[in-house]
Design an enzyme around this catalytic site. Structure first.
Site, PDB file in Angstrom:
ATOM      1  N   VAL A   1       0.837  -1.202   0.000  1.00 34.07           N
ATOM      2  CA  VAL A   1       0.000   0.000   0.000  1.00 34.07           C
ATOM      3  C   VAL A   1       0.870   1.250   0.000  1.00 34.07           C
ATOM      4  O   VAL A   1       0.481   2.300  -0.514  1.00 34.07           O
ATOM      5  CB  VAL A   1      -0.969  -0.051   1.204  1.00 34.07           C
ATOM      6  CG1 VAL A   1      -0.246   0.029   2.515  1.00 34.07           C
ATOM      7  CG2 VAL A   1      -2.028   1.023   1.106  1.00 34.07           C
TER       8      VAL A   1
ATOM      9  N   ARG B   1       3.335   1.986  -1.729  1.00 33.47           N
ATOM     10  CA  ARG B   1       3.716   2.409  -3.069  1.00 33.47           C
ATOM     11  C   ARG B   1       2.766   3.495  -3.595  1.00 33.47           C
ATOM     12  O   ARG B   1       3.147   4.356  -4.352  1.00 33.47           O
ATOM     13  CB  ARG B   1       3.690   1.182  -3.983  1.00 33.47           C
ATOM     14  CG  ARG B   1       4.328   1.396  -5.326  1.00 33.47           C
ATOM     15  CD  ARG B   1       4.227   0.145  -6.144  1.00 33.47           C
ATOM     16  NE  ARG B   1       5.164  -0.877  -5.711  1.00 33.47           N
ATOM     17  CZ  ARG B   1       5.039  -2.163  -6.026  1.00 33.47           C
ATOM     18  NH1 ARG B   1       4.021  -2.582  -6.721  1.00 33.47           N
ATOM     19  NH2 ARG B   1       5.938  -3.033  -5.619  1.00 33.47           N
ATOM     20  N   ASP B   2       1.544   3.411  -3.168  1.00 32.26           N
ATOM     21  CA  ASP B   2       0.524   4.293  -3.739  1.00 32.26           C
ATOM     22  C   ASP B   2      -0.041   5.281  -2.713  1.00 32.26           C
ATOM     23  O   ASP B   2      -0.877   6.107  -3.032  1.00 32.26           O
ATOM     24  CB  ASP B   2      -0.614   3.408  -4.266  1.00 32.26           C
ATOM     25  CG  ASP B   2      -1.418   4.094  -5.346  1.00 32.26           C
ATOM     26  OD1 ASP B   2      -0.841   4.945  -6.035  1.00 32.26           O
ATOM     27  OD2 ASP B   2      -2.609   3.792  -5.470  1.00 32.26           O
ATOM     28  N   LEU B   3       0.463   5.171  -1.497  1.00 26.75           N
ATOM     29  CA  LEU B   3      -0.167   5.887  -0.385  1.00 26.75           C
ATOM     30  C   LEU B   3      -0.192   7.404  -0.577  1.00 26.75           C
ATOM     31  O   LEU B   3      -1.202   8.059  -0.306  1.00 26.75           O
ATOM     32  CB  LEU B   3       0.587   5.528   0.897  1.00 26.75           C
ATOM     33  CG  LEU B   3      -0.108   5.754   2.201  1.00 26.75           C
ATOM     34  CD1 LEU B   3      -1.425   5.005   2.247  1.00 26.75           C
ATOM     35  CD2 LEU B   3       0.777   5.271   3.348  1.00 26.75           C
TER      36      LEU B   3
ATOM     37  N   ASP C   1      -0.130   9.097  -3.277  1.00 26.43           N
ATOM     38  CA  ASP C   1      -1.078   9.487  -4.325  1.00 26.43           C
ATOM     39  C   ASP C   1      -2.488   9.548  -3.750  1.00 26.43           C
ATOM     40  O   ASP C   1      -3.268  10.443  -4.072  1.00 26.43           O
ATOM     41  CB  ASP C   1      -1.055   8.479  -5.474  1.00 26.43           C
ATOM     42  CG  ASP C   1       0.045   8.797  -6.472  1.00 26.43           C
ATOM     43  OD1 ASP C   1       0.602   9.912  -6.363  1.00 26.43           O
ATOM     44  OD2 ASP C   1       0.346   7.946  -7.314  1.00 26.43           O
TER      45      ASP C   1
END
Lengths: 109, 569
Positions: free
Chosen positions: A63, A65-67, A69
């Site tokens: 998670v 990796r995209d948090l 964003d």
């Protein structure tokens, strides 16, 4: 399955699984009504707690990796602090969540 | 160049606009409906609320304050709002003043018992399945949060509209995620032959919310007229059930608090399974005449304490609710407290069920049991003979009972000294099957940055009942049994080996999730999330092996927590 012999790699993978209930449920369009505990986010794709099948296979992982964003885009307003209003400085302590995820704060609005 | 021209044209037109005198204000007469809505507003009599809120909220000639007067909700709902005002709208308020504002609003713009009970799972932090009757409204709201937050509110139509507008303003993406319909409007008529309803989901939800959850209700009219500060001081029995830990019986003494609606508590209860006695000291507040919000501590080292959310019944004789703790309030006791009078009270047995054939000693918990209790004063009904009273104290009777081999199966009322507890014991001859509860569990990874969310499982034994078939209405629930626990792979993705990463299940059925953060040992540095089967294996006394399983979702932490713990202070 004991009378059948797998002849390709996918069939061999199915063969290795002792229990294929979950595989029988997918793909999403034919899934029976999945179980979403109360308060869980339902539909955004992927879901936060559960994917469209009620499992975790479709979640965004890791998670971290995209948090950021999600934070900057206010995509998960009830799960991730939003940059627009509640927590503009949430990411100040770590430049990359995937590397510095230990510095992320839990926010209590 | 073209862009530069466009910008200067825009600036020019803006400056021209700024020079023009503002258009005269149109004073539109409110319609009948609007008048009715304005009239429904609840006047604010509290000086403290007026002082704290009036810098932004206008007071009209009837002491109604803009927005505030057209909404009712729980203490948690009001605290949400006050916190948002502090965080986003620049409200400056001292904690003591905030508590007073919260108390006034929860008491005077609160919910009636019938209204609050329907939403009790929200305040009690229960993970239940709930679906709102209207599908559109359910989807609009629960895409982001629990429907409990919605059904614990009552608002006028204009207020519901403003609430949706607030969400759209603060969270612009919510338009795309929930509020507005995606794609072109439909043109095909529906199955009923009528033209398609092309309203946006939010436009369908608002009238429904205004209709289902209106500001003015007969329940609130009746309750607000009848509301009073309850008199709770005295002795109360304590009956609790905690999954994995079993039954608790004991007593709570409620003493007066500093203020009329506050209480101090001392609770002493026994965990039947282990015989351990637990003592908790606490304090509580009662909002709206029936909503108990407290916090109690076990000894001086317990800093966090357990939160208490209970509802008082109309007769002021029973408090029911949940006491809870944990990073996600996942650990809790279902509690019932009943006022102790002068009559004996039967709370329950030490076990759920009694097998036919054989003599065994059972414990009956209660209050005011007579000291000279005879075996004849205890009755389990036909086929169950009470042989003798082993010991008797006012709160616990130990009795030897013999269940006949041919005793009729099913639930039995148990009476002691003329007082009956319905369905206190289940008579059964054999265990036909077991089930794992909950059937779908959820845990969240944590422990490094964020708290863990644990999940307790229990295996419950069943008898097939008179029809001899499992999973039918007449099945007899025989209560929890000790089983062997294990985790098996739930194959949703090939070879992801979730069961090796998600966490561990102890011998008591408590699942402890693994740590948060990416795991370098997993493919793609994945988190320790996954789906697994939780499997219970039970060997009956006859040597038969029974097996049951439940699905467990081990998922992401929450990075923001909209929780309202201060209502208990």
């Amino acid at each position: 399955m004991k009378h059948l012999k797998s002849i390709n790699r996918k069939a061999a993978r199915i063969d290795r699984q002792a229990d294929v209930v979950a595989l029988q449920q997918g793909p999403p369009q034919q899934a029976p009504a999945p179980h979403f505990p109360l308060g869980c986010t339902l539909i955004f794709s992927p879901g936060w707690e559960a994917d469209r099948n009620g499992g975790t296979a479709g979640l965004c992982t890791p998670v971290e990796r995209d948090l950021f964003d999600c934070h900057a885009g206010c995509f998960w307003p009830a799960q991730v602090p939003d940059q627009l209003n509640h927590a503009p400085d949430w990411t100040a302590k770590c430049a990359s969540a995937q590397k510095d995820w230990r510095k992320i704060d839990l926010v209590f609005p | 160049m073209l862009t530069g021209c466009a910008i200067s044209a825009a600036v020019l037109s803006l400056s021209l606009l700024a020079q023009q005198p503002p258009p005269p204000k149109e004073t539109k007469e409110p319609t009948e409906k609007e008048k009715e809505e304005i009239d429904s507003g609840i006047p604010i009599a509290s000086e403290v609320v007026r002082k704290a809120c009036s810098p932004c909220h206008k007071i009209d000639e009837k002491q109604r304050m803009s927005r505030i007067s057209w909404r009712r909700t729980t203490p948690e709902g009001w605290e949400f709002t006050i916190k948002r005002m502090v965080e986003l709208n620049g409200l400056k308020i001292e904690p003591a003043e905030a508590r007073e504002v919260l108390k006034y609003l929860a008491n005077n713009l609160g919910l009636a018992p019938e209204e609050a009970r329907a939403a009790s799972f929200e305040a009690e932090k229960r993970m239940i399945d709930y679906k709102y009757a209207d599908k559109d409204t359910n989807e609009v709201c629960s895409k982001c949060h629990s429907m409990g937050r919605v059904i614990s509110q009552r608002r006028s139509k204009g207020e519901w509209e403003l609430l949706v507008a607030m969400h759209r303003g603060y969270y612009p993406l919510s338009d795309f995620q929930a509020f507005r319909r995606g794609g072109p409007p439909r043109t095909e008529p529906g199955p009923d032959g009528r033209p398609p309803d092309n309203r946006h989901p939010m436009d369908k939800a608002i009238p429904k919310l205004a209709e289902d959850l209106p500001l003015k209700t007969p329940e609130w009219s009746a309750w607000s007229a009848n509301m009073r500060v309850p008199k709770l001081v005295g002795r109360w029995t304590f009956t609790g059930y905690q999954p994995g830990k079993g039954r608790y019986y004991g007593e709570t003494v409620i003493k007066p608090g500093e203020k009329e609606d506050e209480a101090q508590t001392e609770t002493r209860y026994v965990q039947v399974k282990t015989g351990e006695t637990i003592t908790r000291h606490g304090r509580a507040l009662v909002y709206t005449g029936f909503q108990w919000r407290g916090r109690s501590f076990e000894g001086s080292t317990d800093k966090e304490g357990w939160r208490e959310v209970m509802f008082l019944d109309r007769n002021q004789r029973e408090l029911t609710g949940r006491w809870f703790t944990g990073g996600y309030e996942e650990t809790g006791i279902d509690v019932t407290m009943a006022r102790v009078g002068s009559d004996p009270m039967v709370l329950g047995l030490d076990r759920a069920a009694l097998q036919t054939g054989g003599v065994r000693t059972v414990q009956i918990y209660g209050a005011n049991f007579p000291a000279d209790l005879a075996a004849g004063a205890i009755d389990f009904g036909h086929g169950v003979a009470v042989k003798r009273v082993v010991s008797a104290s006012p709160s616990l009777v130990k009795a030897e009972v013999e269940v006949a081999k041919d005793a009729t199966l099913g639930p039995r009322d148990v009476s002691v000294a003329g007082v009956v507890r319905e369905g206190a014991a289940m008579i059964y001859d054999r265990i036909d099957g077991i089930k794992v509860k909950p059937q779908a569990g959820m845990a969240r990874v944590g422990g490094i940055n964020f708290p863990k969310q644990y999940q307790q499982f229990e295996a419950v034994a069943f008898h097939n009942g008179a029809d001899g078939k499992p999973d039918t209405k007449d099945d007899l629930n025989l209560g929890p049994v000790d089983v062997t626990w294990s985790i098996e792979e739930y194959t949703a993705t090939y070879d992801d080996n979730d069961k090796d990463y998600v966490g561990t299940l102890d011998s008591n059925g408590l699942f402890t999730p693994n740590v948060d953060g990416p795991n370098v040992k997993r493919r793609g540095n994945a988190n320790n999330v996954g789906d697994v089967w939780v499997v219970a294996t039970y060997k009956t006394p006859e040597g038969k092996v029974l097996r049951a399983r439940a699905h467990l979702l081990v998922t992401m932490p929450l990075y923001v927590k909209f929780d309202q713990p201060e209502v208990s202070q």
